[in-house]
Design a protein around this motif. Structure first.
Motif, short mmCIF file in Angstrom:
data_model
loop_
_atom_site.label_atom_id
_atom_site.label_comp_id
_atom_site.label_asym_id
_atom_site.label_seq_id
_atom_site.Cartn_x
_atom_site.Cartn_y
_atom_site.Cartn_z
N THR A 73 0.83 -1.21 0.00
CA THR A 73 0.00 0.00 0.00
C THR A 73 0.86 1.26 0.00
O THR A 73 2.09 1.20 0.11
CB THR A 73 -0.91 0.02 1.24
OG1 THR A 73 -0.10 -0.09 2.43
CG2 THR A 73 -1.89 -1.13 1.21
N ILE A 74 0.21 2.40 -0.12
CA ILE A 74 0.85 3.70 0.05
C ILE A 74 -0.02 4.51 1.00
O ILE A 74 -1.24 4.60 0.80
CB ILE A 74 1.04 4.42 -1.31
CG1 ILE A 74 1.77 5.76 -1.10
CG2 ILE A 74 -0.28 4.61 -2.03
CD1 ILE A 74 2.22 6.39 -2.42
N LEU A 75 0.56 5.04 2.03
CA LEU A 75 -0.19 5.71 3.10
C LEU A 75 -1.28 4.78 3.65
O LEU A 75 -2.37 5.22 4.03
CB LEU A 75 -0.82 7.02 2.59
CG LEU A 75 0.15 8.15 2.26
CD1 LEU A 75 -0.59 9.34 1.68
CD2 LEU A 75 0.95 8.57 3.50
N PHE A 76 -0.97 3.47 3.66
CA PHE A 76 -1.85 2.42 4.17
C PHE A 76 -3.17 2.32 3.38
O PHE A 76 -4.15 1.82 3.88
CB PHE A 76 -2.14 2.64 5.67
CG PHE A 76 -0.89 2.64 6.50
CD1 PHE A 76 -0.29 1.45 6.87
CD2 PHE A 76 -0.30 3.84 6.90
CE1 PHE A 76 0.88 1.44 7.62
CE2 PHE A 76 0.86 3.84 7.67
CZ PHE A 76 1.46 2.64 8.03
N THR A 77 -3.16 2.83 2.14
CA THR A 77 -4.32 2.68 1.26
C THR A 77 -3.85 2.03 -0.04
O THR A 77 -2.65 1.94 -0.31
CB THR A 77 -4.97 4.03 0.93
OG1 THR A 77 -4.01 4.87 0.28
CG2 THR A 77 -5.44 4.73 2.21
N GLN A 78 -4.79 1.59 -0.86
CA GLN A 78 -4.45 0.86 -2.07
C GLN A 78 -3.66 1.72 -3.05
O GLN A 78 -3.96 2.88 -3.29
CB GLN A 78 -5.73 0.36 -2.75
CG GLN A 78 -5.48 -0.54 -3.95
CD GLN A 78 -6.76 -1.09 -4.53
OE1 GLN A 78 -7.84 -0.81 -4.03
NE2 GLN A 78 -6.66 -1.85 -5.60
N LYS A 79 -2.60 1.12 -3.63
CA LYS A 79 -1.80 1.80 -4.63
C LYS A 79 -2.55 1.90 -5.95
O LYS A 79 -3.43 1.09 -6.25
CB LYS A 79 -0.50 1.02 -4.88
CG LYS A 79 0.62 1.26 -3.90
CD LYS A 79 1.84 0.47 -4.39
CE LYS A 79 3.02 0.67 -3.47
NZ LYS A 79 4.19 -0.11 -3.94
N TRP A 80 -2.16 2.87 -6.76
CA TRP A 80 -2.69 2.98 -8.11
C TRP A 80 -1.56 2.87 -9.15
O TRP A 80 -1.82 2.90 -10.36
CB TRP A 80 -3.44 4.30 -8.30
CG TRP A 80 -2.58 5.51 -8.06
CD1 TRP A 80 -1.84 6.19 -8.99
CD2 TRP A 80 -2.35 6.17 -6.81
NE1 TRP A 80 -1.17 7.22 -8.40
CE2 TRP A 80 -1.46 7.24 -7.06
CE3 TRP A 80 -2.79 5.96 -5.51
CZ2 TRP A 80 -1.02 8.10 -6.05
CZ3 TRP A 80 -2.35 6.80 -4.51
CH2 TRP A 80 -1.49 7.86 -4.77
N ALA A 81 -0.33 2.72 -8.68
CA ALA A 81 0.81 2.59 -9.60
C ALA A 81 1.94 1.83 -8.91
O ALA A 81 2.01 1.78 -7.68
CB ALA A 81 1.30 3.98 -10.03
N TYR A 82 2.82 1.24 -9.72
CA TYR A 82 4.00 0.51 -9.23
C TYR A 82 3.64 -0.56 -8.21
O TYR A 82 4.28 -0.73 -7.18
CB TYR A 82 5.03 1.49 -8.65
CG TYR A 82 5.58 2.43 -9.69
CD1 TYR A 82 6.55 2.01 -10.59
CD2 TYR A 82 5.09 3.73 -9.79
CE1 TYR A 82 7.03 2.86 -11.58
CE2 TYR A 82 5.57 4.60 -10.78
CZ TYR A 82 6.54 4.15 -11.66
OH TYR A 82 7.01 4.99 -12.63
#
Length: 463
Positions: free
Chosen positions: A174-183
């Motif tokens: 994740t990113i910032l503990f939310t779902q990623k949209w890239a990489y």
């Protein structure tokens, strides 16, 4: 220490902790690559600067390093920032149409910049760079505080490495503990882009390897006491070694090919400079061989455990290089239609689509030049776009001169030289330095080393 020196020491210590807090939090805001982050940190850094200068005035003390100590780089920065402002003024009608070329059918704006609002936002980023650099200069002018600041910068990088690994392997990628949209499938930490995260970590890896060598150099002569010191949790090698290994693991987990190469190039330069100081009590030939062997074994182990994706990406180097060369060829053509003025700071994502054509892929959004050098030239022109490069080159030469004149291997100076090599390499093929979280982190290290260098040179001149 007189009363004025005591007050200045306290002020610079307070500035160190405040700046460190800003440096560790900025990458969490998607790498600092958002207008909100630029303006927020412009406000915070400005408030810190106002407090700093107000306290200097209130206590009747002078800063450790003044503009007169660095006249040339100060003049370059003023000229560059002045041109950014000039790009946003309604002056286009006063200039020959030939130097403000735009493709047919595009309505020309009243300014040099094709998007003056974005150029002003870019100006805020450069103000942040200047304020960060000035504060770091003052912080590291004191040798004891400089050593502490270098440790803080290292642990900032290590903390982000651990954070990035946790997000990748323990919190569902994740990113910032939310779902990623890239990489997806790659460690990115607080950054959206894996290459930017890798550059940030590469700077930390160079600081880390020099920190390890510096600790080893300072061990007592007695073997028993030396071993005890090296294993000491607070001042020994153990914790810095673990932090450095976390940084290396995170770099591999990004699967950034150039990030890995740049980090090892920077570390190699730094280690080479450290060992070149033969008057220093270093590890000796046997220790050097052991250190290199440990590095090779560690790197191999890390690559085996975490580097499957990285190894796969190395197999596509030829294809990626061909795509980049096609992109760079078009960007260079774009630079040459406005070689003197550029299209305006922060406007690449609007300017390049006007020149985008086959064979560069239309399925991908090319909102970055994927080369910070080409980005500067396309946005500010060949003359003004080269000024930031000259600025870094000047500081690099200053640090190199200090290294050559000094008989002691200074960890801060060597770390900044090695990190500059790493950043310069990666910036040739990517846009990591255009990510504010990376930029300010690197500027803090570079400017801090310059502040330390000025202090060292004063001592040499006095001697």
């Amino acid at each position: 220490m007189n009363a004025a020196s005591t007050q200045r020491h306290k002020l610079n210590t307070h500035a160190m902790w405040a700046l460190s807090l800003l440096l560790i939090t900025l990458p969490l805001i998607l790498g600092g690559n958002r207008p909100m982050a630029w303006t927020l940190y412009a406000l915070l850094l400005s408030l810190l600067a106002v407090y700093y200068f107000a306290m200097l005035l209130w206590n009747g003390i002078d800063p450790r390093i003044t503009v007169s100590d660095l006249k040339f780089p100060t003049a370059l920065l003023i000229v560059f920032c002045g041109y950014i402002v000039l790009q946003t003024l309604p002056l286009a009608s006063m200039l020959p149409a030939s130097i403000l070329y735009l493709p047919e059918g595009v309505l020309p704006p009243e300014t040099i910049s094709i998007s003056p609002q974005d150029t002003l936002l870019g100006f805020a980023r450069w103000i942040n760079i200047a304020l960060t650099g000035y504060l770091a200069l003052q912080i590291a002018a004191n040798s004891i505080r400089a050593a502490r600041f270098l440790r803080i910068l290292f642990w900032i990088a290590a903390a982000h490495a651990i954070y990035g690994l946790l997000l990748r392997y323990q919190f569902g990628d994740t990113i910032l503990f939310t779902q990623k949209w890239a990489y997806i499938g790659f460690a990115t930490g607080g950054f959206v882009n894996r290459n930017s995260f890798a550059t940030f970590l590469a700077i930390g890896s160079v600081i880390g390897v020099i920190r390890l060598y510096d600790i080893f150099r300072q061990r007592p002569n007695d073997n028993g006491q030396g071993l005890f010191m090296l294993l000491n949790v607070r001042e020994g090698l153990l914790l810095p070694l673990l932090g450095w290994l976390m940084i290396l693991i995170a770099i591999v987990a990004t699967s950034s090919r150039m990030g890995l190469f740049a980090s090892f190039a920077g570390m190699a330069v730094a280690v080479g400079l450290f060992h070149a100081r033969r008057s220093e009590r270093t590890t000796g030939p046997l220790g050097t061989v052991a250190a290199l062997g440990l590095l090779i074994v560690g790197a191999t182990t890390i690559a085996y455990l975490y580097g499957t994706s990285l190894m796969e990406r190395f197999q596509t180097v030829d294809q990626s290089t061909e795509v980049r060369m096609q992109l760079y060829d078009q960007i260079w053509g774009m630079v040459m239609v406005r070689p003197w003025t550029g299209f305006g700071g922060g406007t690449f994502e609007y300017a390049y689509p006007l020149f985008h054509q086959s064979p560069v892929n239309f399925d991908f959004v090319w909102d970055r030049a994927h080369s910070s050098y080409l980005a500067l030239w396309s946005e500010y022109g060949l003359i003004f776009g080269t000024l930031p490069m000259i600025l870094v080159l000047y500081f690099f030469a200053l640090l190199a001169g200090t290294y050559l004149k000094s008989t002691k291997a200074d960890a801060f100076v060597i770390a900044a030289i090695g990190a500059t090599v790493a950043v310069a390499i990666h910036s040739s093929v990517d846009f990591s330095l255009e990510m504010h979280g990376v930029t300010l982190f690197y500027v803090a290290l570079l400017a801090g080393a310059v502040g330390k260098s000025v202090s060292i040179r004063r001592g040499l001149e006095a001697g």
